[in-house]
Design a protein around this motif. Structure first.
Motif, mmCIF file in Angstrom:
data_model
loop_
_atom_site.group_PDB
_atom_site.id
_atom_site.type_symbol
_atom_site.label_atom_id
_atom_site.label_comp_id
_atom_site.label_asym_id
_atom_site.label_seq_id
_atom_site.Cartn_x
_atom_site.Cartn_y
_atom_site.Cartn_z
ATOM 1 N N MET A 99 -4.498 13.014 -8.856
ATOM 2 C CA MET A 99 -5.591 12.978 -7.493
ATOM 3 C C MET A 99 -5.537 14.388 -6.788
ATOM 4 O O MET A 99 -4.380 14.841 -6.681
ATOM 5 C CB MET A 99 -5.139 11.815 -6.605
ATOM 6 C CG MET A 99 -6.122 10.751 -6.558
ATOM 7 S SD MET A 99 -5.641 9.759 -5.172
ATOM 8 C CE MET A 99 -5.562 8.575 -6.283
ATOM 9 N N MET A 100 -6.723 14.784 -6.439
ATOM 10 C CA MET A 100 -6.625 16.039 -5.601
ATOM 11 C C MET A 100 -6.980 15.562 -4.238
ATOM 12 O O MET A 100 -7.150 14.461 -4.029
ATOM 13 C CB MET A 100 -7.469 17.232 -6.015
ATOM 14 C CG MET A 100 -6.664 17.605 -7.376
ATOM 15 S SD MET A 100 -7.862 19.013 -8.091
ATOM 16 C CE MET A 100 -7.912 20.153 -6.569
ATOM 17 N N LEU A 101 -6.859 16.290 -2.977
ATOM 18 C CA LEU A 101 -7.149 15.921 -1.627
ATOM 19 C C LEU A 101 -8.298 15.181 -1.514
ATOM 20 O O LEU A 101 -8.632 14.056 -0.750
ATOM 21 C CB LEU A 101 -7.056 17.289 -0.784
ATOM 22 C CG LEU A 101 -5.986 17.235 0.059
ATOM 23 C CD1 LEU A 101 -6.043 18.707 0.751
ATOM 24 C CD2 LEU A 101 -5.576 16.157 0.844
ATOM 25 N N GLY A 102 -9.431 15.889 -2.098
ATOM 26 C CA GLY A 102 -10.810 14.953 -2.048
ATOM 27 C C GLY A 102 -10.807 13.790 -2.498
ATOM 28 O O GLY A 102 -11.358 12.706 -1.854
ATOM 29 N N ASN A 103 -10.130 13.243 -3.645
ATOM 30 C CA ASN A 103 -10.000 11.998 -4.042
ATOM 31 C C ASN A 103 -9.130 11.204 -3.193
ATOM 32 O O ASN A 103 -9.603 10.078 -2.999
ATOM 33 C CB ASN A 103 -9.404 11.950 -5.408
ATOM 34 C CG ASN A 103 -9.993 13.036 -6.254
ATOM 35 O OD1 ASN A 103 -9.732 14.209 -6.589
ATOM 36 N ND2 ASN A 103 -11.149 12.285 -6.955
ATOM 37 N N ARG A 147 0.786 -1.361 0.064
ATOM 38 C CA ARG A 147 -0.111 0.014 0.051
ATOM 39 C C ARG A 147 0.766 1.161 0.064
ATOM 40 O O ARG A 147 0.370 2.193 -0.655
ATOM 41 C CB ARG A 147 -0.832 0.100 1.254
ATOM 42 C CG ARG A 147 -2.400 -0.439 0.736
ATOM 43 C CD ARG A 147 -3.384 0.158 1.770
ATOM 44 N NE ARG A 147 -3.212 -0.518 3.100
ATOM 45 C CZ ARG A 147 -3.604 -1.548 3.197
ATOM 46 N NH1 ARG A 147 -4.293 -2.396 2.466
ATOM 47 N NH2 ARG A 147 -3.227 -2.133 4.577
ATOM 48 N N ALA A 148 1.979 1.599 0.656
ATOM 49 C CA ALA A 148 2.783 2.411 0.925
ATOM 50 C C ALA A 148 3.470 2.784 -0.628
ATOM 51 O O ALA A 148 3.526 3.872 -0.923
ATOM 52 C CB ALA A 148 4.043 2.240 1.549
ATOM 53 N N ILE A 149 3.831 1.523 -1.246
ATOM 54 C CA ILE A 149 4.572 1.700 -2.701
ATOM 55 C C ILE A 149 3.125 2.206 -3.486
ATOM 56 O O ILE A 149 3.378 3.261 -4.399
ATOM 57 C CB ILE A 149 5.055 0.294 -3.116
ATOM 58 C CG1 ILE A 149 6.105 -0.123 -2.440
ATOM 59 C CG2 ILE A 149 5.246 0.458 -4.731
ATOM 60 C CD1 ILE A 149 6.615 -1.561 -2.655
ATOM 61 N N TRP A 150 2.505 1.558 -3.730
ATOM 62 C CA TRP A 150 0.875 1.929 -4.284
ATOM 63 C C TRP A 150 0.555 3.370 -4.124
ATOM 64 O O TRP A 150 0.081 4.189 -5.192
ATOM 65 C CB TRP A 150 -0.244 1.054 -4.042
ATOM 66 C CG TRP A 150 -1.421 1.363 -4.978
ATOM 67 C CD1 TRP A 150 -2.525 1.353 -4.579
ATOM 68 C CD2 TRP A 150 -1.711 1.071 -6.324
ATOM 69 N NE1 TRP A 150 -3.476 1.384 -5.587
ATOM 70 C CE2 TRP A 150 -2.833 1.298 -6.823
ATOM 71 C CE3 TRP A 150 -0.574 0.974 -7.243
ATOM 72 C CZ2 TRP A 150 -3.182 1.397 -8.317
ATOM 73 C CZ3 TRP A 150 -0.860 0.938 -8.705
ATOM 74 C CH2 TRP A 150 -2.157 1.156 -9.093
ATOM 75 N N THR A 151 0.477 4.111 -2.897
ATOM 76 C CA THR A 151 0.146 5.298 -2.642
ATOM 77 C C THR A 151 1.223 6.100 -3.365
ATOM 78 O O THR A 151 0.936 7.158 -4.009
ATOM 79 C CB THR A 151 0.304 5.643 -0.996
ATOM 80 O OG1 THR A 151 -0.500 4.715 -0.346
ATOM 81 C CG2 THR A 151 -0.166 7.076 -0.676
ATOM 82 N N GLU A 152 2.541 5.965 -3.490
ATOM 83 C CA GLU A 152 3.448 6.643 -3.962
ATOM 84 C C GLU A 152 3.243 6.676 -5.576
ATOM 85 O O GLU A 152 3.416 7.695 -6.269
ATOM 86 C CB GLU A 152 5.010 6.164 -3.940
ATOM 87 C CG GLU A 152 5.823 6.850 -2.669
ATOM 88 C CD GLU A 152 7.193 6.171 -2.696
ATOM 89 O OE1 GLU A 152 8.066 6.788 -3.518
ATOM 90 O OE2 GLU A 152 7.138 5.368 -1.887
ATOM 91 N N VAL A 153 2.691 5.513 -6.193
ATOM 92 C CA VAL A 153 2.629 5.373 -7.513
ATOM 93 C C VAL A 153 1.296 6.337 -7.852
ATOM 94 O O VAL A 153 1.297 7.135 -8.853
ATOM 95 C CB VAL A 153 2.172 3.922 -7.991
ATOM 96 C CG1 VAL A 153 1.784 3.848 -9.386
ATOM 97 C CG2 VAL A 153 3.493 3.133 -7.917
ATOM 98 N N LEU A 154 0.196 6.312 -6.939
ATOM 99 C CA LEU A 154 -0.906 7.222 -7.125
ATOM 100 C C LEU A 154 -0.511 8.674 -7.005
ATOM 101 O O LEU A 154 -1.369 9.347 -7.655
ATOM 102 C CB LEU A 154 -2.082 6.813 -6.397
ATOM 103 C CG LEU A 154 -2.618 5.571 -6.442
ATOM 104 C CD1 LEU A 154 -4.024 5.104 -5.504
ATOM 105 C CD2 LEU A 154 -3.371 5.283 -7.989
ATOM 106 N N LYS A 155 0.151 9.066 -6.303
ATOM 107 C CA LYS A 155 0.192 10.422 -5.921
ATOM 108 C C LYS A 155 0.155 11.479 -7.202
ATOM 109 O O LYS A 155 0.845 11.154 -8.216
ATOM 110 C CB LYS A 155 1.561 10.647 -5.138
ATOM 111 C CG LYS A 155 2.961 10.798 -5.727
ATOM 112 C CD LYS A 155 3.839 11.180 -4.744
ATOM 113 C CE LYS A 155 5.148 11.346 -5.827
ATOM 114 N NZ LYS A 155 6.269 11.092 -5.022
#
Lengths: 339, 315, 268
Positions: B265-269, A331-339
């Protein structure tokens, strides 16, 4: 006029109607309308479908409680969580009349030993969908989205399914399912972060967006890929040779379901080969019910999206649930990918 | 006689007190429904969010009732899984930064387009101003989702704009606009533009153009007139419009979701994600409150800039 | 600087051009949306001749029908409740002497305008889930109450504005003639207040009808409204059916807004 409105409101607000009903919570664009129509006609039970777009969305909503759903269709990887959290009813589908139709492979799966909670809905793979008029090279590789060739850069969509994306990337880097090997995971993270700028979107992307040319390639489910090809024959489906997830979705009754009898009727109904075939004809996945093939469309019988080519079958890995520690890193890696 | 004279003041005082009580009761009665609903379904639940932000996330979503400061810590910092070092939460901060950046850019775009438009309407003959205002108001009250969708149809690769450009031969291949920050920016500017025009127009409507005339009499250029005479007088409207655009942009959810393609993505998402795939409700709660704080700071800035009286007048 | 007779003190270079472009920009996407809802082809970009087929398919779509009915029920109930509550709050803040705590009341009433919707949505998701589990009730009332809350400020503003603009002599005369406060309200204030109430109710109705975010978070099983249904569809199949639904919804909003506009103008 006001009184009329009040009456309508009162009627609608007074909770479940008197007629028999069933609240099905399922993935969007996944339930055959024809099959539901047939079920309603045969049983007189009114089915309402609500969509979700990921296992986690469904899990969160159901865990929060007070959702009002009777049935849900979680993936195999999530079935143990649902059971462990006490969210599913032990409906004993293995004792139902139509259970005899369930194919051997799906009768006693690891995620639901003895089929005490769930019945097969659809199963499939995650792989590459590619517009072959844009890219002519080998399509049986995850490099298409992890190291995108120039033709495809900026035209790629990746489904936001954390576990599928992570798994394929891990296999690509030589790791095993659920690995916690830091070295592999570091490579995975670097690979994903380097690839991301070449992706156009991380979305559940519509079939139409591929067919109409907004996208040219992507990580996608096999049945959806088949639906793309039926709209645009240039498309083909590739199975990453380094490894790809094999998933299955399973119909279950929720522990706090209000319409239990209706739900059981429905469970039994979908194990009927003819009805299971309707599901497949709509969503274009295989279904795990033996004998349903003869009711399926011609196109399903030969489609390479559904019938895995023999030389690539070995690369398929049955998805299973990873331990929380592994998931936390993912999840930590995925969050970085999504940011 | 003496009796009356001595009792009268007391009874008057009683009467006044009774009337005051009566008035207070009426007031409470009149306010009760609105307050009850708003506290039940708007203000009160915010406290629960605050409580949740101090709990421990459950393994599969939800919360475990154990006090923890981890969510708040995680808003800004994280422990790197590979180096085990504590560092700034890069992902969270860059999403926050994108939200603030895009919101500011949207505000500036809306101002550049909205100010001349408000000015244009305010300088029309009195009878036709209502017509122009109606033209601004109609899109404003149109479903936000529909307007976002309309923008999407316009800028898609196979959309109207690209088809037109390809059709007249300006470009060969469609310009990629969907799923970019640009798309989110265009979408938000389009959606929130009326919120900029309305307050600027309101402050210009009663503008006295004899002041401008005086300016020209003193040999001011058009630009000087704009900068030295018009702008200072309509400043409250400009500030109000900027806040009205900036605040909803910060919390935008639909526009980035439809036009951003999950990559922008923005904060809301991102907050929503914590309640689903992220499986971290406390972090979602803490992020939601962080967003609230940023908005409050913007509002305080607004109050400072315009002055308390103005705000009350608008309220 | 020499100024001829035609010198227009209000002119600023380029402003008119920007303004006219602005109006084109505001309407171009909407107009295209409406035009393509009558498109015969399945593509949303290529014109294939005039047709009403997408309206027909939307009308025949059971989920669209249900979502529409649900949207109308919620919007009707929420706008009636919100308007009633707003009338009370508006009377309390205009017809009694200023009192301590008035600022707090304003803050609470305006809260839905200031707090980002996503924050309220998250709060309601958590709070209502607790109530749902505790009571077992999962009906439409959660959505109605949530909608009522964020509709109140929209109903409150025009009603309060109307009350402030009203001539107080008649109300005072009624009081002098020994009318009870209720009689005075019914016979004197209410008839003058009607345009404000109607305007407020219509605004509340449109606001409720358009809501996506809070509904998306609060809804239970089978409680899609038209906008949340559309949001779900948008990410999957973009057929011109969505254009048709949008156009219909657009027409309703535009009609209500125009009615609102003329009602609120009528007082001047």
């Amino acid at each position: 006029m006001k009184r009329l409105l009040m009456t309508t409101a009162a009627l609608t607000l007074s909770g479940p109607a008197l007629a028999q009903e069933l609240q099905l919570y399922n993935w969007g664009n996944y339930t055959s309308p024809e099959m539901i129509e047939k079920f309603e006609e045969e049983t007189g039970i009114d089915v309402t479908i609500t969509d979700y777009d990921s296992n986690d969305t469904a899990l969160a909503k159901i865990k929060a409680g007070g959702h009002g759903f009777d049935m849900v269709v979680p993936s195999a990887t999530y079935v143990p969580i649902f059971i462990e959290e006490g969210l599913l009813m032990e409906a004993r589908p293995d004792q139902m009349e139509n259970f005899e139709h369930v194919a051997e492979r799906w009768r006693d799966p690891e995620f639901d030993p003895g089929r005490r909670y769930t019945v097969p809905w659809q199963w499939g793979t995650v792989g590459m969908v590619v517009d072959t008029s844009v890219y002519e090279g080998d399509i049986n590789t995850a490099a298409l989205f992890l190291e995108p060739p120039e033709e495809l850069q900026g035209k790629i969509n990746v489904i936001p399914e954390m576990m599928d994306v992570m798994s394929i990337a891990i296999y690509y880097e030589g790791g095993e399912q659920c690995t916690q090997d830091r070295e592999v995971l570091q490579k995975v993270r670097d690979r994903l972060l380097a690839a991301k700028p070449h992706w156009l979107s991380i979305d559940y992307g519509t079939i139409e967006k591929y067919a109409e040319g907004d996208l040219s390639a992507g990580l996608y489910w096999n049945g959806a890929a088949l639906r793309v090809r039926l709209q645009n024959p240039d498309y083909a489906f590739g199975y990453p040779q380094t490894g790809y997830p094999v998933w299955s979705d399973n119909l279950a009754i929720l522990a706090d379901a209000e319409n239990v009898e209706e739900a059981k009727t429905f469970m039994n109904f979908v194990m009927e080969p003819e009805n299971a075939a309707m599901l497949s004809n709509f969503a274009r996945y295989a279904n795990g019910i033996a004998g349903s093939e003869e009711y399926m469309d011609e196109v399903m019988a030969t489609a390479p999206e559904v019938n895995v080519p023999e030389e690539l079958a070995g690369a398929g890995v049955d998805s299973k649930i990873c331990p929380p520690e592994a998931q936390q890193i993912y999840r930590a890696i995925w969050t970085e990918v999504l940011k | 006689m003496t009796d009356i004279a001595s009792t009268r003041p007391t009874s008057m005082r009683d009467l006044a007190a009774a009337r005051k009580r009566e008035e207070r009761r009426t007031r409470a009665f009149l306010l009760a429904p609105a307050m009850a609903i708003l506290i039940f379904a708007a203000s009160g639940p915010l406290l629960i969010v605050l409580v949740y932000s101090f709990l421990t996330p459950g393994d599969y979503g939800g919360v475990v009732w154990e006090f923890s400061l981890k969510a708040w810590f995680n808003v800004f910092a994280e422990r790197d899984f590979f180096t085990e070092e504590i560092e700034l939460a890069d992902a969270h901060l860059s999403i926050m930064w994108r939200s603030i950046k895009l919101s500011l850019m949207t505000t500036v775009i809306c101002l550049i387009i909205g100010f001349p438009t408000a000015y244009f309407i305010a300088t029309r003959p009195r009878g036709t101003r209502d017509f122009w205002m109606l033209l601004v108001i109609i899109p404003f009250w149109t479903n936000l989702l529909i307007r976002t969708f309309a923008i999407m149809e316009l800028i898609r690769n196979e959309g109207t704009f690209n088809s037109f450009l390809v059709g007249i031969g300006v470009i060969d291949t469609p310009i990629q606009m969907m799923f970019t920050e640009f798309a989110v920016l265009v979408g938000m500017a389009y959606v929130y533009l009326p919120l900029m025009i309305l307050p600027i127009y309101a402050s210009m409507e009663r503008f006295d153009f004899s002041l401008v005339e005086a300016g020209y009499d003193l040999y001011a250029t058009r630009f000087q007139v704009l900068r030295r005479i018009i702008l200072p007088l309509v400043k409250p409207g400009v500030v109000a419009g900027s806040i009205l655009v900036f605040v909803p942009c910060l919390g935008a959810y639909v526009t980035p979701r439809v036009l951003g393609g999950g990559k922008n993505m923005m904060l809301g998402n991102f907050i929503e994600l914590q309640f689903g795939q992220g499986r971290n409700w406390p972090l979602g709660a803490a992020l939601a409150l962080t967003l609230l704080v940023i908005v409050m700071v913007a509002l305080i800035f607004y109050v400072r800039a315009v002055g308390r009286e103005e705000v009350r007048g608008h309220g | 600087m020499a100024r001829g007779k035609g010198f227009d003190v209000t002119r600023q270079p380029g402003f008119t051009t920007v303004a006219l472009l602005c109006f084109v920009m505001l309407y171009l996407p909407i107009v295209l949306l409406v035009v393509f809802s009558f498109n015969d082809s399945t593509s949303v970009a290529e014109w294939g001749g005039f047709s009403l087929r997408w309206y027909q398919s939307a009308l025949e779509n059971e989920r669209v029908q249900e979502a529409t009915i649900r949207s109308v029920i919620i919007a009707t109930a929420a706008s009636i409740l919100a308007t009633g509550a707003a009338v009370g709050a508006a009377l309390a803040t205009t017809r009694t002497r200023p009192w301590r705590g008035q600022t707090v009341v304003f803050a609470i009433v305006n809260q839905p305008l200031m707090v980002p919707e996503i924050v309220t949505a998250v709060a309601l998701l958590i709070f209502f889930a607790m109530i749902k589990v505790a009571t077992g009730y999962t009906g439409l009332w959660y959505l109605i109450i949530a909608h009522t809350a964020f509709c109140i400020p929209f109903a409150f503003l025009p009603i309060r504005a109307r009350l402030q603009g009203m001539d107080l002599t008649l109300e005072q005369a009624a009081a002098d003639l020994y009318a009870t406060p209720w009689q005075a309200f019914r016979r004197v204030t209410l008839p003058q207040l009607w345009p404000g109430i109607l305007a407020g109710a219509m605004l509340a109705f449109v606001i409720s009808l358009d809501d996506v975010v809070i509904t998306e978070f609060v809804k239970s099983a089978g409680q899609d409204t038209l906008p949340t249904y559309m949001l779900g569809q948008l990410r999957r199949v973009v057929t011109p059916e969505i254009n048709a639904i949008s156009t219909a919804l657009l027409a309703v909003s535009v009609l209500l807004v125009m009615a609102f506009f003329f009602l609120s103008r009528s007082r001047k």
